[in-house]
Design an enzyme around this catalytic site. Structure first.
Site, short mmCIF file in Angstrom:
data_model
loop_
_atom_site.label_atom_id
_atom_site.label_comp_id
_atom_site.label_asym_id
_atom_site.label_seq_id
_atom_site.Cartn_x
_atom_site.Cartn_y
_atom_site.Cartn_z
N LYS A 170 9.73 1.07 13.70
CA LYS A 170 10.55 -0.13 13.61
C LYS A 170 11.58 -0.17 14.75
O LYS A 170 11.72 0.81 15.48
CB LYS A 170 11.22 -0.15 12.23
CG LYS A 170 10.21 -0.26 11.06
CD LYS A 170 10.92 -0.22 9.71
CE LYS A 170 9.94 -0.39 8.55
NZ LYS A 170 10.63 -0.33 7.23
N TYR A 215 5.35 -8.77 5.65
CA TYR A 215 6.12 -8.38 4.46
C TYR A 215 6.05 -9.44 3.35
O TYR A 215 6.95 -9.52 2.51
CB TYR A 215 7.58 -8.11 4.85
CG TYR A 215 7.79 -6.75 5.48
CD1 TYR A 215 7.41 -5.58 4.81
CD2 TYR A 215 8.37 -6.61 6.73
CE1 TYR A 215 7.61 -4.32 5.37
CE2 TYR A 215 8.57 -5.36 7.31
CZ TYR A 215 8.19 -4.22 6.61
OH TYR A 215 8.38 -2.98 7.17
N ASN A 238 15.11 2.32 8.01
CA ASN A 238 14.31 3.52 7.68
C ASN A 238 13.20 3.81 8.68
O ASN A 238 12.26 4.53 8.38
CB ASN A 238 13.82 3.46 6.22
CG ASN A 238 12.85 2.33 5.96
OD1 ASN A 238 12.57 1.54 6.86
ND2 ASN A 238 12.34 2.25 4.74
N HIS A 257 7.18 2.20 9.32
CA HIS A 257 6.33 1.60 8.27
C HIS A 257 4.99 2.31 8.27
O HIS A 257 4.48 2.70 9.32
CB HIS A 257 6.09 0.11 8.57
CG HIS A 257 4.98 -0.46 7.75
ND1 HIS A 257 5.17 -0.95 6.47
CD2 HIS A 257 3.64 -0.57 7.99
CE1 HIS A 257 4.01 -1.36 5.98
NE2 HIS A 257 3.06 -1.13 6.88
N GLU A 295 -3.15 -5.20 7.35
CA GLU A 295 -2.10 -5.02 8.36
C GLU A 295 -2.70 -4.74 9.74
O GLU A 295 -2.21 -5.26 10.75
CB GLU A 295 -1.17 -3.89 7.93
CG GLU A 295 -0.37 -4.24 6.68
CD GLU A 295 0.34 -3.06 6.02
OE1 GLU A 295 1.07 -3.30 5.04
OE2 GLU A 295 0.16 -1.90 6.47
#
Ligand code: IDP
Ligand code: MG
Length: 150
Positions: free
Chosen positions: A10, A50, A113, A116, A127
């Site tokens: 990310k 998402y 965080n 992914h 995805e």
């Protein structure tokens, strides 16, 4: 069973210059990077990726976070890759993630965080198709294979 997982560093991972360290963890485990691309995710792509979280209170801040700077999208292959990679990544909340996991070692906040990873074969397939064309996923052998797998 050989699986492919969609994994993405990310914007915080890229902006904190952690790409090399994180990539090493997957390589050293014996997993194979079969696609990789640096991109700045559009709002539309973020919302589609998402989509399952659309109704959650954190959805808008998640979209802002994920579109705020470049991300490094990857497809990673190996035996049971989807569950193995989720273990390497660690729990969603980095404060609860075990030390030794990527989130446990490098992150503090749920909203930062750093990585992914797909959670099931169906989401991996969806995805991967969302981020990569078929010809961007490379089928190749690495000669250490017999030292990684019995
Ligand atoms: P996962 O990334 O471990 O699969 P999900 O529950 O699918 O976790 O949530 C997707 C992402 O949304 C998380 O990685 C995290 O960045 C963010 N997120 C999830 N829950 C929260 C929350 O309670 N507050 C803020 N962000 C959250
Ligand atoms: Mg998830």
């Amino acid at each position: 069973m050989v699986e492919k997982s969609f994994v993405m560093m990310k914007p915080d991972a890229v902006s904190r210059r952690l790409m090399g360290k994180i990539l090493s963890r997957f390589e050293e485990k014996g997993l194979k990077i079969v696609a990789i691309k640096l991109l700045q995710i559009s709002k539309a792509l973020a919302e589609e990726h998402y989509g399952e979280h659309k109704e959650k209170p954190f959805f808008n801040s998640l979209i802002d976070y994920i579109t705020s700077a470049p991300s490094l999208a990857m497809v990673i292959e190996g035996d049971d890759a989807i569950s193995v990679i989720r273990k390497i990544v660690g729990a969603t909340n980095p404060k609860e993630a075990d030390l030794g996991t990527i989130r446990g070692d490098y992150a503090m906040d749920m909203g930062r965080n750093i990585i992914h990873a797909s959670d099931a074969p169906e989401s991996a397939k969806r995805e991967i198709a969302l981020f990569f064309n078929e010809d961007e996923v490379i089928d190749y052998d690495i000669s250490d294979n017999s030292w990684i797998y019995e």
